[in-house]
Design an enzyme around this catalytic site. Structure first.
Site, PDB file in Angstrom:
ATOM      1  N   ASP A 174      -1.488  -4.547  -0.184  1.00  0.00           N
ATOM      2  CA  ASP A 174      -0.815  -3.444  -0.178  1.00  0.00           C
ATOM      3  C   ASP A 174      -1.043  -2.457  -1.686  1.00  0.00           C
ATOM      4  O   ASP A 174      -1.072  -1.464  -1.546  1.00  0.00           O
ATOM      5  CB  ASP A 174       0.912  -3.669  -0.016  1.00  0.00           C
ATOM      6  CG  ASP A 174       1.716  -2.352   0.381  1.00  0.00           C
ATOM      7  OD1 ASP A 174       1.180  -1.209   0.496  1.00  0.00           O
ATOM      8  OD2 ASP A 174       3.063  -2.565  -0.014  1.00  0.00           O
ATOM      9  N   ASN A 221       5.298  -3.649   2.709  1.00  0.00           N
ATOM     10  CA  ASN A 221       6.754  -3.977   2.844  1.00  0.00           C
ATOM     11  C   ASN A 221       7.302  -3.014   3.578  1.00  0.00           C
ATOM     12  O   ASN A 221       6.905  -1.971   3.932  1.00  0.00           O
ATOM     13  CB  ASN A 221       6.907  -4.361   1.401  1.00  0.00           C
ATOM     14  CG  ASN A 221       7.117  -3.201   0.368  1.00  0.00           C
ATOM     15  OD1 ASN A 221       7.471  -2.114   0.797  1.00  0.00           O
ATOM     16  ND2 ASN A 221       6.534  -3.487  -0.648  1.00  0.00           N
TER      17      ASN A 221
END
Length: 175
Positions: free
Chosen positions: A31, A21
């Site tokens: 992530d 992000n």
């Protein structure tokens, strides 16, 4: 180019590409998995980068990962396809590849960028990924090998189909 179904945090390549992000401070999906596997040093290094705009990429060390580096790229949030999402997604792949080439990396593994919580339709994303990577590799000696690392079987199948379609369109190019 090749496709594997695996956990990207386990691959022993020069760099893995994180679907990050804009803060680069970890999140969900791949992530979060990368940040957990790499350990707190990755978060500390990412904090110093000050974020990353959509379509661009940043590089850090791999910390506790088998990969020497992590290339973080921020994919577009799917808004129906008319807000420049395909161009932004292609830019993610090109930016990551350019960083790999700049750092002399031979092997690079991509996760399926933007196809999780960002909602990019997986079939379309696989085509953008394969086409963009193929075009880059034709013009650059590095990286020498790119792996599309897919967490699920259906995602791996989509990437294999995109590779097969590319090979069919250009007979002298092997996937």
């Amino acid at each position: 180019m090749s496709v594997v179904q695996a956990d990207i945090t386990t691959l022993g390549v020069d760099a893995i590409v994180n679907a990050a992000n804009e803060t680069l401070l970890g999140g969900g999906g791949v992530d979060g998995a990368i940040h957990r596997a790499a350990g707190p040093g990755l978060l500390e290094e990412c904090r110093a980068l000050g974020g990353c705009p959509t379509g661009q990429a940043r590089i850090t060390g791999g910390h506790r990962l088998p990969a020497r580096f992590v290339i973080h790229t921020v994919g577009p949030v799917w808004q129906g396809g008319a807000a420049g999402e395909p161009l932004l997604l292609a830019s993610c792949y090109r930016s990551a590849l350019a960083l790999a080439a700049e750092h002399g990396l031979d092997t690079l593994a991509f996760s399926a960028i933007s196809t999780g919580v960002y909602g990019y339709p997986a079939p379309q994303a696989a085509v953008v990924a394969v086409d963009t990577v193929s075009g880059f590799l034709e013009a650059s000696p590095l990286p020498r090998h790119v792996v599309f690392c897919c967490f699920s079987g259906p995602s791996a199948d989509l990437h294999r189909e995109a590779l097969a379609a590319l090979a069919f369109q250009v007979p002298d190019r092997a996937p």
